[in-house]
Motif scaffolding. Structure first.
Motif, PDB file in Angstrom:
ATOM      1  N   GLY A 141      27.893  42.974 169.213  1.00 19.36           N
ATOM      2  CA  GLY A 141      26.870  43.266 168.126  1.00 19.36           C
ATOM      3  C   GLY A 141      26.403  44.747 167.796  1.00 19.36           C
ATOM      4  O   GLY A 141      25.582  44.903 166.871  1.00 19.36           O
ATOM      5  N   LEU A 142      26.861  45.685 168.496  1.00 20.79           N
ATOM      6  CA  LEU A 142      26.307  47.024 168.426  1.00 20.79           C
ATOM      7  C   LEU A 142      26.804  47.632 167.176  1.00 20.79           C
ATOM      8  O   LEU A 142      28.050  47.685 166.981  1.00 20.79           O
ATOM      9  N   LYS A 143      26.008  47.829 166.183  1.00 19.97           N
ATOM     10  CA  LYS A 143      26.510  48.412 164.841  1.00 19.97           C
ATOM     11  C   LYS A 143      26.638  50.046 165.017  1.00 19.97           C
ATOM     12  O   LYS A 143      25.818  50.757 165.261  1.00 19.97           O
ATOM     13  N   MET A 144      27.758  50.511 164.830  1.00 19.65           N
ATOM     14  CA  MET A 144      28.204  51.861 165.179  1.00 19.65           C
ATOM     15  C   MET A 144      29.085  52.365 163.998  1.00 19.65           C
ATOM     16  O   MET A 144      29.733  51.692 163.646  1.00 19.65           O
ATOM     17  N   ARG A 145      28.564  53.740 163.597  1.00 21.03           N
ATOM     18  CA  ARG A 145      29.518  54.330 162.558  1.00 21.03           C
ATOM     19  C   ARG A 145      30.670  54.941 163.441  1.00 21.03           C
ATOM     20  O   ARG A 145      30.344  55.617 164.378  1.00 21.03           O
ATOM     21  N   ILE A 146      31.718  54.550 162.975  1.00 24.51           N
ATOM     22  CA  ILE A 146      32.857  55.095 163.498  1.00 24.51           C
ATOM     23  C   ILE A 146      34.070  54.776 162.591  1.00 24.51           C
ATOM     24  O   ILE A 146      34.011  53.982 161.689  1.00 24.51           O
ATOM     25  N   ALA A 147      34.972  55.999 162.432  1.00 25.74           N
ATOM     26  CA  ALA A 147      35.888  56.091 161.152  1.00 25.74           C
ATOM     27  C   ALA A 147      37.214  55.861 161.584  1.00 25.74           C
ATOM     28  O   ALA A 147      37.592  55.435 162.897  1.00 25.74           O
ATOM     29  N   GLY A 148      38.109  55.398 160.633  1.00 24.54           N
ATOM     30  CA  GLY A 148      39.519  55.021 160.720  1.00 24.54           C
ATOM     31  C   GLY A 148      39.687  53.899 161.672  1.00 24.54           C
ATOM     32  O   GLY A 148      39.071  52.964 161.432  1.00 24.54           O
ATOM     33  N   LEU A 149      41.087  53.819 162.305  1.00 27.71           N
ATOM     34  CA  LEU A 149      41.405  52.761 162.931  1.00 27.71           C
ATOM     35  C   LEU A 149      40.351  52.241 164.235  1.00 27.71           C
ATOM     36  O   LEU A 149      40.469  51.302 164.864  1.00 27.71           O
ATOM     37  N   ALA A 150      39.797  53.435 164.849  1.00 22.63           N
ATOM     38  CA  ALA A 150      39.027  53.085 165.830  1.00 22.63           C
ATOM     39  C   ALA A 150      37.832  52.218 165.571  1.00 22.63           C
ATOM     40  O   ALA A 150      37.453  51.548 166.382  1.00 22.63           O
ATOM     41  N   GLY A 151      37.477  52.074 164.354  1.00 22.62           N
ATOM     42  CA  GLY A 151      36.482  50.842 163.934  1.00 22.62           C
ATOM     43  C   GLY A 151      37.224  49.503 164.273  1.00 22.62           C
ATOM     44  O   GLY A 151      36.693  48.714 164.855  1.00 22.62           O
ATOM     45  N   GLN A 152      38.345  49.430 163.946  1.00 21.06           N
ATOM     46  CA  GLN A 152      39.118  47.976 164.273  1.00 21.06           C
ATOM     47  C   GLN A 152      39.308  47.715 165.865  1.00 21.06           C
ATOM     48  O   GLN A 152      39.181  46.714 166.356  1.00 21.06           O
ATOM     49  N   ILE A 153      39.377  48.662 166.449  1.00 20.92           N
ATOM     50  CA  ILE A 153      39.733  48.835 167.972  1.00 20.92           C
ATOM     51  C   ILE A 153      38.377  48.510 168.591  1.00 20.92           C
ATOM     52  O   ILE A 153      38.121  47.413 169.490  1.00 20.92           O
ATOM     53  N   MET A 154      37.298  49.381 168.147  1.00 23.74           N
ATOM     54  CA  MET A 154      36.030  48.794 168.736  1.00 23.74           C
ATOM     55  C   MET A 154      35.380  47.640 168.281  1.00 23.74           C
ATOM     56  O   MET A 154      34.944  46.822 169.081  1.00 23.74           O
ATOM     57  N   ALA A 155      35.936  46.911 167.000  1.00 26.93           N
ATOM     58  CA  ALA A 155      35.641  45.688 166.678  1.00 26.93           C
ATOM     59  C   ALA A 155      36.051  44.508 167.595  1.00 26.93           C
ATOM     60  O   ALA A 155      35.562  43.799 168.019  1.00 26.93           O
ATOM     61  N   LYS A 156      37.201  44.874 168.209  1.00 27.38           N
ATOM     62  CA  LYS A 156      38.084  43.920 169.252  1.00 27.38           C
ATOM     63  C   LYS A 156      37.060  43.905 170.446  1.00 27.38           C
ATOM     64  O   LYS A 156      36.967  42.869 171.246  1.00 27.38           O
ATOM     65  N   LEU A 157      36.202  44.716 170.598  1.00 28.30           N
ATOM     66  CA  LEU A 157      35.213  45.138 172.070  1.00 28.30           C
ATOM     67  C   LEU A 157      33.993  44.529 171.622  1.00 28.30           C
ATOM     68  O   LEU A 157      32.948  44.681 172.252  1.00 28.30           O
ATOM     69  N   SER A 210      39.744  48.751 178.321  1.00 26.49           N
ATOM     70  CA  SER A 210      39.662  47.639 177.314  1.00 26.49           C
ATOM     71  C   SER A 210      39.987  48.100 175.831  1.00 26.49           C
ATOM     72  O   SER A 210      40.855  47.490 175.237  1.00 26.49           O
ATOM     73  N   ALA A 211      39.457  49.363 175.591  1.00 25.48           N
ATOM     74  CA  ALA A 211      39.814  50.025 174.257  1.00 25.48           C
ATOM     75  C   ALA A 211      41.323  50.587 174.101  1.00 25.48           C
ATOM     76  O   ALA A 211      42.067  50.194 173.100  1.00 25.48           O
ATOM     77  N   TYR A 212      41.845  50.813 175.308  1.00 27.33           N
ATOM     78  CA  TYR A 212      43.272  51.353 175.302  1.00 27.33           C
ATOM     79  C   TYR A 212      44.210  50.008 174.987  1.00 27.33           C
ATOM     80  O   TYR A 212      45.163  50.114 174.325  1.00 27.33           O
ATOM     81  N   LYS A 213      43.851  48.978 175.636  1.00 28.64           N
ATOM     82  CA  LYS A 213      44.623  47.694 175.517  1.00 28.64           C
ATOM     83  C   LYS A 213      44.506  47.289 173.970  1.00 28.64           C
ATOM     84  O   LYS A 213      45.623  46.965 173.383  1.00 28.64           O
TER      85      LYS A 213
END
Length: 362
Positions: free
Chosen positions: A172-188, A307-310
């Motif tokens: 539920g943490l709202k984070m400014r993050i760009a690119g595909l990293a946002g999709q990756i962090m969304a999985k977490l 977890s992020a690497y996976k």
């Protein structure tokens, strides 16, 4: 006869000169371009890359090729920069390719993939692994031609309003993050936000977001993020060596004289080297100042890194299966990364590891 012969020769010479002069003039035309930057003027290292390019192109062409940099919003905003170059609103942009993943996720590879190449490896791939050639093949679909324009080196993981110890803390943490990293962090469990650099401070201050990543100590200090989010995490695993690019309208690039193309390539190459050199020179003192002002430096827990690497590689596999353009570039990028880290683990890592331990011993 001699006088007549001389006059005839002079006439022929004058005629030849009248033909040659326009040819010379045409080879060095007066050209005025506009460059829209993706970075605010307050970030002098990033915005300064565009200014540096303009300076050297002007000097290399005796002032005949002038490029004027503009800050975001003076012509178009950062999110519109790629389209503005492609449709000819401006001739150039100085920006990050991954800002435009909404058009196609393949744009992310132009900057950096999470758990991708470091900065030296990125340059090796771009210049000598056909990376920039493959990228320009893709960018041509959008009427763009790109030149590498800088790198920040490995970035920080960003500023958090609360301490992060487990993957569950990201939920539920709202984070400014760009690119595909946002999709990756969304999985977490993260809720990614796309927010321009100039809006990060007020967004954190008001609690609109809970965390924000930007670049590294020198720029982060300028934005004042430590005043509204005390926990400073590292590393920014989504940006191990992010490239910045100059996007040029493809038709405008093709119409340039070869000498002007060469001037642009040389100036961009200098900006590419100079940008990271500035960061490497300025980040140590900035980090000391931030810690002295109360920033709490923290490494990301290993659980989060794993977890992020996976999650990252699950997304790359999904994109490769559905997007041929992404697959073509990613296959090249991934193979190059494997070879580079095979080499870097030998001399580079061993040397750096020893020097870091030697420094800690005093």
């Amino acid at each position: 006869m001699k006088r007549r012969t001389f006059l005839q020769a002079a006439t022929v010479g004058a005629a030849a000169g009248s033909v040659a002069m326009p040819a010379i003039a045409q080879s060095s035309p007066e050209i005025r371009w506009r460059l829209t930057s993706g970075f605010p003027k307050s970030l002098d290292t990033l915005f300064g890359g565009g200014e540096l390019l303009a300076k050297y192109v002007s000097e290399a062409t005796d002032g005949k090729f002038q490029i004027q940099p503009f800050a975001p919003g003076e012509i178009v905003g950062t999110p519109q920069a790629a389209d503005a170059v492609g449709n000819g609103t401006v001739e150039m942009a100085h920006t990050c390719s991954y800002y435009y993943v909404g058009k196609d996720p393949t744009f992310a590879i132009g900057t950096n993939l999470p758990f991708g190449l470091n900065s030296r490896q990125t340059n090796a791939w771009l210049y000598h692994g056909d990376g920039n050639g493959l990228l320009n093949e893709f960018y041509a679909r959008y009427n763009l031609f790109a030149l590498p324009a800088g790198n920040t080196g490995a970035q920080m993981g960003g500023w958090f309003r609360k301490e992060i110890k487990t993957v569950q803390d990201l939920s539920g943490l709202k984070m400014r993050i760009a690119g595909l990293a946002g999709q990756i962090m969304a999985k977490l469990g993260v809720v990614p936000q796309q927010i321009a650099g100039g809006d990060l401070y007020p967004s954190l201050e008001r609690g609109t977001i809970d965390a924000a990543e930007w670049v590294a100590p020198y720029d982060d200090e300028k934005l004042g993020l430590n005043k509204v989010a005390p926990y400073y995490y590292y590393p920014g695993f989504w940006e191990g060596g992010p490239a910045i690019h100059f996007f040029i309208n493809l038709e405008k690039w093709n119409s340039l004289p070869k000498s002007y193309q060469a001037a642009l390539q040389a100036a961009a190459g200098y900006a590419n080297v100079d940008t990271q050199a500035k960061y490497d020179a300025r980040n140590p003192a900035a980090l000391r100042r931030l810690i002295g002002a109360g920033a709490q430096l923290r490494p990301f827990p290993q659980e989060i890194m794993e977890s992020a690497y996976k999650a990252a590689h699950e997304i790359y596999d999904e994109l490769s299966a559905s997007n041929p353009a992404f697959k073509k570039l990613y296959d090249s990028y991934k193979a190059f990364r494997g070879e580079e880290y095979l080499w870097f683990q030998v001399a580079e890592y061993a040397y750096d590891n020893f020097m870091i331990r030697a420094r800690s011993r005093g």
